[in-house]
Design an enzyme around this catalytic site. Sequence first.
Site, PDB file in Angstrom:
ATOM      1  N   LEU A 188       0.817  -1.221   0.000  1.00  0.00           N
ATOM      2  CA  LEU A 188       0.000   0.000   0.000  1.00  0.00           C
ATOM      3  C   LEU A 188       0.849   1.267   0.000  1.00  0.00           C
ATOM      4  CD1 LEU A 188      -2.728  -1.139   2.573  1.00  0.00           C
ATOM      5  CD2 LEU A 188      -2.696  -1.429   0.080  1.00  0.00           C
ATOM      6  N   HIS A 189       0.343   2.278  -0.666  1.00  0.00           N
ATOM      7  CA  HIS A 189       1.022   3.572  -0.752  1.00  0.00           C
ATOM      8  C   HIS A 189      -0.027   4.681  -0.590  1.00  0.00           C
ATOM      9  CE1 HIS A 189      -0.698   3.536  -4.762  1.00  0.00           C
ATOM     10  NE2 HIS A 189       0.001   2.453  -5.079  1.00  0.00           N
ATOM     11  N   HIS A 231      -3.477   4.253  -2.311  1.00  0.00           N
ATOM     12  CA  HIS A 231      -4.425   3.414  -1.564  1.00  0.00           C
ATOM     13  C   HIS A 231      -4.950   4.180  -0.341  1.00  0.00           C
ATOM     14  CE1 HIS A 231      -1.665   0.259  -3.401  1.00  0.00           C
ATOM     15  NE2 HIS A 231      -2.848  -0.168  -3.810  1.00  0.00           N
ATOM     16  N   LYS A 287      -6.670   6.167 -11.188  1.00  0.00           N
ATOM     17  CA  LYS A 287      -5.427   5.664 -11.806  1.00  0.00           C
ATOM     18  C   LYS A 287      -5.722   4.482 -12.737  1.00  0.00           C
ATOM     19  CE  LYS A 287      -1.095   3.915 -11.827  1.00  0.00           C
ATOM     20  NZ  LYS A 287      -1.354   2.504 -11.817  1.00  0.00           N
ATOM     21  N   GLN A 321     -10.570   0.109 -15.308  1.00  0.00           N
ATOM     22  CA  GLN A 321     -11.091  -0.772 -14.248  1.00  0.00           C
ATOM     23  C   GLN A 321     -12.324  -0.146 -13.593  1.00  0.00           C
ATOM     24  OE1 GLN A 321      -8.620  -3.142 -11.388  1.00  0.00           O
ATOM     25  NE2 GLN A 321      -9.034  -1.417 -10.041  1.00  0.00           N
ATOM     26  N   VAL A 373      -3.414   9.832  -7.091  1.00  0.00           N
ATOM     27  CA  VAL A 373      -2.389  10.481  -6.259  1.00  0.00           C
ATOM     28  C   VAL A 373      -1.054  10.342  -6.982  1.00  0.00           C
ATOM     29  CG1 VAL A 373      -1.208  10.451  -4.024  1.00  0.00           C
ATOM     30  CG2 VAL A 373      -3.659   9.926  -4.154  1.00  0.00           C
ATOM     31  N   SER A 426       2.115   0.399  -6.993  1.00  0.00           N
ATOM     32  CA  SER A 426       2.954  -0.603  -6.330  1.00  0.00           C
ATOM     33  C   SER A 426       4.081  -1.017  -7.270  1.00  0.00           C
ATOM     34  CB  SER A 426       2.121  -1.827  -5.952  1.00  0.00           C
ATOM     35  OG  SER A 426       1.012  -1.430  -5.179  1.00  0.00           O
TER      36      SER A 426
END
Length: 311
Positions: free
Chosen positions: A33-34, A37, A149, A153, A176, A186
């Site tokens: 996670l970053h 997320h 992002k 999807q 972000v 990721s």
Amino acid sequence: MLTFRTIKSLTESLRGYRAAGLRVGFVPTMGFLHAGHRALIVESVARCDITVVSIFVNPTQFGPNEDLDRYPRALEQDHALCRNAGVSLIFVPDAGEIYPPGFQTTIEPGPVAEPLCGAIRPGHFRGVATVVTKLFHIVQPEVAFFGQKDFQQCTVIRQLVRDLNLPVEIVTVPTVREPDGLALSSRNSYLSPVDRQRARCLSQGLLAAQAAYGQGERDSGRLIAIARAQMTEVDQLQYLELRDARTLEAAHGIVEQPAALCVAASVGATRLIDNVLLIPPPTALSDHELELVSHALDRQATASANEPRPS
Ligand code: AMP
């Protein structure tokens, strides 16, 4: 914060929250996670009473020659980020829990899954749609959060929810970015320092096209050319396309409807995707102000029609 590895234990716990009338928000992820997320989690925590995060590297959305085996994992750091961001429950199933022996039913998305990543990663969105449907049934959230992002999807999932009448609201959270513009991912952890520098040109191109659009450029060919001119540092540009933001149909000629400029490229051995939205600026006046102006104009027109005319 509680962690669950089985569907049974998670659903039992969720039953209690639901019985108490609490609103459940859900953030599906593949972990590592970053701050991207985190933005989804923060949005869920703000809007819902409890937030469930799933961490599951879904094997069915990876092609045979893709990075499933080396996809980065850092469960302890993920736990810390979730705890700090206010997550209530984490669901970390293993592959056998989601796809037990004998599993055979999948969800096949329609035309929105065909272009862009769908064309380059056959079966990818079938894997995404199937796992997201399963996770929605397991968690039964009121709201689920996805990142812009992964724009295609988001579109596939909105269509899935509409088509199958899934009782969940979908919220899309803006991308972000790193300070230099690179969209957080990721997979950025795969980039060597040199590749990391080269990867900047993707967002630079997209943002240049967005700036041109902001200054009035509406020709799709010119907008794409402006973006492409910056994207010289990548090894392979897989696609750079302007698509209708709602239907993902190709946007040719003059761009009149909201559009998404979407890119996928490889930089070294890393595949990166990104996009920006091209949306007409809102009119300077609010709807209410516009209404007042149009009433005033009507009154003026009526008054001048009733004025005595020079004979
Ligand atoms: P992933 O773990 O890559 O499957 O991503 C889980 C969710 O986080 C998806 O809805 C992604 O779109 C979202 N996400 C990934 N990167 C970003 C980012 N840079 N900004 C916003 N959302 C993101």
